[in-house]
Design an enzyme around this catalytic site. Structure first.
Site, PDB file in Angstrom:
ATOM      1  N   HIS A  10      -1.083   3.628   3.368  1.00  0.00           N
ATOM      2  CA  HIS A  10      -2.088   3.674   2.303  1.00  0.00           C
ATOM      3  C   HIS A  10      -2.852   2.346   2.245  1.00  0.00           C
ATOM      4  O   HIS A  10      -2.399   1.385   1.626  1.00  0.00           O
ATOM      5  CB  HIS A  10      -1.397   3.969   0.962  1.00  0.00           C
ATOM      6  CG  HIS A  10      -2.346   4.271  -0.161  1.00  0.00           C
ATOM      7  ND1 HIS A  10      -2.382   5.497  -0.800  1.00  0.00           N
ATOM      8  CD2 HIS A  10      -3.292   3.523  -0.771  1.00  0.00           C
ATOM      9  CE1 HIS A  10      -3.295   5.475  -1.747  1.00  0.00           C
ATOM     10  NE2 HIS A  10      -3.868   4.273  -1.759  1.00  0.00           N
ATOM     11  N   HIS A  12      -7.000   1.046   2.099  1.00  0.00           N
ATOM     12  CA  HIS A  12      -8.451   1.311   2.108  1.00  0.00           C
ATOM     13  C   HIS A  12      -9.133   0.284   2.998  1.00  0.00           C
ATOM     14  O   HIS A  12      -8.915  -0.925   2.818  1.00  0.00           O
ATOM     15  CB  HIS A  12      -9.004   1.217   0.687  1.00  0.00           C
ATOM     16  CG  HIS A  12      -8.413   2.238  -0.238  1.00  0.00           C
ATOM     17  ND1 HIS A  12      -9.028   3.428  -0.547  1.00  0.00           N
ATOM     18  CD2 HIS A  12      -7.227   2.256  -0.904  1.00  0.00           C
ATOM     19  CE1 HIS A  12      -8.263   4.133  -1.372  1.00  0.00           C
ATOM     20  NE2 HIS A  12      -7.160   3.440  -1.598  1.00  0.00           N
ATOM     21  N   HIS A 190      -4.982  10.715  -3.948  1.00  0.00           N
ATOM     22  CA  HIS A 190      -4.576   9.802  -5.016  1.00  0.00           C
ATOM     23  C   HIS A 190      -4.286  10.615  -6.278  1.00  0.00           C
ATOM     24  O   HIS A 190      -5.138  11.393  -6.722  1.00  0.00           O
ATOM     25  CB  HIS A 190      -5.692   8.817  -5.354  1.00  0.00           C
ATOM     26  CG  HIS A 190      -5.859   7.693  -4.386  1.00  0.00           C
ATOM     27  ND1 HIS A 190      -6.247   7.874  -3.084  1.00  0.00           N
ATOM     28  CD2 HIS A 190      -5.697   6.343  -4.539  1.00  0.00           C
ATOM     29  CE1 HIS A 190      -6.317   6.700  -2.475  1.00  0.00           C
ATOM     30  NE2 HIS A 190      -5.994   5.752  -3.337  1.00  0.00           N
ATOM     31  N   GLU A 193      -1.632   7.928 -10.649  1.00  0.00           N
ATOM     32  CA  GLU A 193      -1.851   6.485 -10.779  1.00  0.00           C
ATOM     33  C   GLU A 193      -2.418   6.251 -12.179  1.00  0.00           C
ATOM     34  O   GLU A 193      -1.755   5.656 -13.021  1.00  0.00           O
ATOM     35  CB  GLU A 193      -2.810   5.982  -9.689  1.00  0.00           C
ATOM     36  CG  GLU A 193      -3.066   4.480  -9.715  1.00  0.00           C
ATOM     37  CD  GLU A 193      -4.210   4.032  -8.785  1.00  0.00           C
ATOM     38  OE1 GLU A 193      -5.035   4.878  -8.392  1.00  0.00           O
ATOM     39  OE2 GLU A 193      -4.294   2.817  -8.490  1.00  0.00           O
ATOM     40  N   ASP A 271      -2.531  -0.911  -0.414  1.00  0.00           N
ATOM     41  CA  ASP A 271      -3.728  -0.368  -1.067  1.00  0.00           C
ATOM     42  C   ASP A 271      -4.981  -1.166  -0.705  1.00  0.00           C
ATOM     43  O   ASP A 271      -5.760  -0.733   0.158  1.00  0.00           O
ATOM     44  CB  ASP A 271      -3.515  -0.310  -2.583  1.00  0.00           C
ATOM     45  CG  ASP A 271      -4.256   0.803  -3.281  1.00  0.00           C
ATOM     46  OD1 ASP A 271      -4.877   1.619  -2.587  1.00  0.00           O
ATOM     47  OD2 ASP A 271      -4.205   0.868  -4.531  1.00  0.00           O
ATOM     48  N   ASP A 272      -5.176  -2.304  -1.345  1.00  0.00           N
ATOM     49  CA  ASP A 272      -6.368  -3.154  -1.133  1.00  0.00           C
ATOM     50  C   ASP A 272      -5.892  -4.611  -1.181  1.00  0.00           C
ATOM     51  O   ASP A 272      -6.131  -5.309  -2.181  1.00  0.00           O
ATOM     52  CB  ASP A 272      -7.388  -2.910  -2.252  1.00  0.00           C
ATOM     53  CG  ASP A 272      -7.695  -1.428  -2.449  1.00  0.00           C
ATOM     54  OD1 ASP A 272      -8.475  -0.881  -1.659  1.00  0.00           O
ATOM     55  OD2 ASP A 272      -7.114  -0.820  -3.374  1.00  0.00           O
TER      56      ASP A 272
END
Ligand code: ADE
Ligand code: ZN
Length: 328
Positions: A10, A12, A190, A193, A271-272
């Site tokens: 996961h 981005h 997603h 969350e 994630d980021d």
């Protein structure tokens, strides 16, 4: 921890762009992006919705297939430094060519070529998951889904759905997921969350996904937790992201260990990472500190991730062998 071989499901692509990379492109293009950085040069945002705004502002200067190829190389270099041997990254035709199929093919070719060059030199192996943006609405999700279906294959392996979970219901995006499924793509979304168990249930029941991005708020409904465990639905858990965005105050309060104890298949991702000041190594270190997880636990986690990867069987075998070779 750094040297342990890792699988990250996961991530981005634009969210993995270091601030210096984005600042460099902004300077080249004479775009003033100073408003999205703090005084130390880190990304500055206030909460999830503002994070999405800053994310899209940063993305606005990554504007050509060549820029994306550079980004892929930059991200793979960092993944390599973290011991990641295989990663799946979310890529968005909305950002890469505005949903136009012919433009998307050009962006995709550039990203794939860069990734395959890195892999051929022994670097991490990368695959792409096409990701419509939820807050652009269900109608706009159709073009990226069609782009995904048209380019499904050895490199584009799945469809996901990112962006603001508050917008619409999972079933509103069923057309995009059906289109991708018919093209042979694997599915993730997603959910759980920023919304609770119903959102996770909707992604599983109405979209037919086999993995959930985050999914952590399933913990608020133990019957759902048991369903996830029984069906082998895999959670792409990003603890550092959840804490940075204020979903949980700290790792001790985070449900990852409770989900794992109830036999849900959990995996760990970033994630980021530059947005959340994290790395894969840091995620592992913090989990070890908070829950006493040891090398065997992380090795098991990575096997779960490799089994849940959307790549072809040959690639999976190679990843599993590399994990095994380093096994404890
Ligand atoms: N896009 C990038 N990061 C995201 C997140 N944590 N949730 C939803 N969409 C995202
Ligand atoms: Zn995400």
């Amino acid at each position: 921890m750094r040297d342990m071989p890792k699988v990250e499901l996961h991530l981005h692509l634009e969210g993995a762009a270091p601030p210096a990379f984005v600042r460099g492109l902004a300077a080249e293009k004479k775009v003033d992006l100073s408003g999205i950085f703090d005084e130390r040069g880190a990304y500055a945002y206030d909460g999830f919705v503002d994070f999405l705004r800053v994310y899209e502002a940063a993305t606005s200067v990554i504007g050509s297939p060549e820029d994306y190829a550079r980004l892929v190389r930059t991200v793979l270099e960092e993944l390599d430094a973290q011991g990641v041997i295989y990663a799946e990254t979310f890529v968005s035709p909305d950002f890469c060519g505005g949903g136009d199929l012919s433009a998307w093919r050009d962006y995709l070719a550039a990203m794939r070529e860069a990734a395959e060059d890195v892999a051929a030199k022994g670097g991490p192996v990368l695959r792409g998951i096409v990701t419509p943006i939820r807050h652009f609405g269900p109608e706009r999700a159709k073009a990226p889904a069609l782009c995904a279906a048209e380019t499904a294959g050895a490199w584009i392996v799945g469809l996901g759905l990112g962006g603001n979970e508050a917008v619409g219901e999972p079933k509103d995006y069923a057309w995009a997921f059906d289109c991708a499924r018919e093209a042979g793509l694997r599915l993730t979304c997603h959910a759980g969350e920023w919304r609770g168990p119903d959102s996770v249930r909707g992604a599983v029941e109405d979209l037919g996904v086999e993995r959930i991005g985050h999914g952590v708020r399933a913990i608020e409904d133990l019957a759902l937790v048991d369903t996830l465990a029984e069906r082998g639905i895999v959670l792409e858990v990003c603890p550092g992201s959840n804490i940075a965005l204020g979903l949980y105050p700290n790792l001790r309060a985070h449900p990852i260990a409770r989900l794992r104890d109830r036999e849900v298949k959990v995996t760990v991702s970033t994630d980021d990472p530059p947005f959340f000041h994290t790395t894969m190594t840091q995620e592992y270190d913090r989990l070890a500190d908070a829950f006493g997880w040891e090398a065997v636990d992380f090795a098991a986690l990575n096997r779960v991730a490799a089994e849940a990867a959307f790549c072809d069987a040959d690639t999976r075998e190679k990843i599993l062998k590399r994990l095994e070779a380093a096994d404890v």
